[in-house]
Write an enzyme that holds these catalytic residues in place. Structure first.
Site: not given
Ligand code: GLU
Length: 433
Positions: A119
């Site tokens: 993240k």
């Molecule tokens: N931000 C989204 C999540 O928390 C998508 C992450 C992604 O597509 O890699 O799942």
């Protein structure tokens, strides 16, 4: 001593009990303990592999320079490249990003995607700067991360405060700073791109679609008919508005919505498509002419079948949980319920559909996008919907089945199903050298 305290002591990590990273890892470690998984796995889960912080300057429109703080946390990659969104938000901290990266490890493992968890984020309010500044900031952040990301190594995506346009700038920057020979596949470095530039059909609505797929699969077992249910919603950004628009097609009745601008109610039902048009023009739900305003307390106390938080973390504290009158809480956002709020709701018999299941639709279609980019293919929207549904239904069944076997709540079951898989892969791979 609790398992978390003893693992954290061993790693010399010290957090207060209300810290989000401590809370998320505690839930993960307690699940590992329940399955009697090896101590080494608990150590691996308790600490991200890499925590990257960059400070970078951006030229603002008035020719001044501002310095920004950016993060990328790579929690685990035993299943494949690190994967997870990049968030632009003024309240972001390292512990937040670490907690969310650990949830990504759990999410991808639960759905059996060939990815680990990561993240990232930049500390800013994206609404406070111009589009040109946003573009320069995004490009500078990606160049600061440099080779810490890549289509085979760590693949960012949209999250709170970021969108397809920002992903296009990220991919373009990465391609421009890559060696010429590596440029062709370079745009696969991020997912959630615009369709015209390597994005996938269905990616924008994917998280909302995944929420609906999970509800369709699990609500009948709880005695709720998705086509006739009532629900309320926190957040009307990408996830909230898509969930509501898709549920509208089912005939479900949206009674109340709350976002950063206020709360609104219409007992007879709020038309999500009309509200979506209103929010795109005004920036929030407050003042929507086809509903009445209500206080935050009244919002939480509105009686519904299903309550859906689709905004930020830790909003459902114990005191908010005490107000809720719902049978099911479906976590469309990451970690929206605090442990104390969760304990209270479980005691009251509320079923909580956990975030690593409910909100997994986004990363699942991200996987399809990454796969399409690698194979130079374009899937039609029906194929994406069908494949997404297949993986979401399988994950929902996996969670239900694990809960039945272990006689536990669905969050514990989801973590156990994810951890068991990660443990298997660690056993197969071993630790290098
Ligand atoms: N931000 C989204 C999540 O928390 C998508 C992450 C992604 O597509 O890699 O799942």
């Amino acid at each position: 001593m609790s398992i978390t305290k003893s693992v954290f002591d061993e790693l010399d990590l010290h957090y207060p009990d209300d810290n989000i990273y401590f809370q998320i890892i505690s839930a993960v470690l307690e699940s590992a303990e329940r399955l009697d998984l090896p101590h080494r796995l608990k150590l691996m889960m308790a600490q991200p592999k890499n925590e990257i912080i960059v400070h970078f300057p951006v030229r603002m429109d008035d020719d001044s320079f501002a310095l920004f703080k950016g993060y990328r946390v790579q929690h685990n990659n035993v299943l494949g490249p690190y994967k997870g969104g990049i968030r632009y938000h003024q309240g972001i901290t390292l512990d937040h990003v670490k907690a969310l990266s650990a949830l990504m490890t759990m999410k991808t493992a639960l759905v059996r995607l060939p990815f680990g968890g990561g993240k990232g984020g930049v500390k800013l309010d994206p609404r406070s700067i111009s589009p040109e500044e946003l573009m320069r900031l995004t490009r500078r952040f990606i160049s600061a991360l440099g080779t810490n990301i890549g289509p085979d190594y760590d693949i960012p995506a949209p999250d709170v405060g970021t969108n397809a346009q920002i992903m296009a700038w990220m991919a373009d920057t990465y391609v421009n700073i890559s060696e010429p020979g590596k440029r062709l596949g370079g745009s696969g470095v991020v997912t959630g791109k615009p369709i015209e530039y390597g994005g996938s059909h269905g990616r924008e609505k994917a998280t909302g679609q995944g929420v609906v797929d999970v509800l369709e699969e699990l609500l009948p077992g709880i005695g709720i008919d998705i086509n006739r249910m009532t629900y309320s919603l926190i957040g009307f950004g990408n996830v909230g508005s898509w969930t509501a628009r898709l549920l509208h097609d089912h005939g479900a009745r949206l009674k109340a919505v709350m976002d950063h601008t206020g709360a609104i109610i219409n007992e007879g039902g709020i038309a999500a498509p009309t509200l979506n048009t209103y929010v795109s023009e005004t920036g929030g739900v407050a003042g929507f002419p086809e509903a009445d305003p209500l206080s935050e307390e009244e919002f939480y106390a509105t009686e519904v079948d299903v309550f859906i938080p689709a905004a930020l973390e830790q909003m459902i504290t114990e005191s908010n949980a005490r107000l809720l009158r719902c049978r099911v809480l479906a976590e469309a956002a990451n970690a929206p319920v605090t442990p104390a709020g969760e304990r209270y709701l479980l005691e009251r018999g509320v079923t909580i559909l956990p975030a690593i299941l409910c909100s997994a639709g986004g990363v699942t279609v991200s996987y399809f996008e990454w796969k399409q980019n690698r194979q130079a293919e374009v899937w039609d929207p029906e194929t994406v919907d069908e494949q997404l549904r297949k993986l979401m239904v399988a994950a929902a069944r996996r969670v239900n089945e694990t809960a039945r076997q272990l006689k536990c709540d669905l969050r514990t079951a989801a973590y156990c199903a994810a951890l068991e898989y990660i443990n298997k892969v660690y056993n197969l791979r071993g630790i290098f050298p």
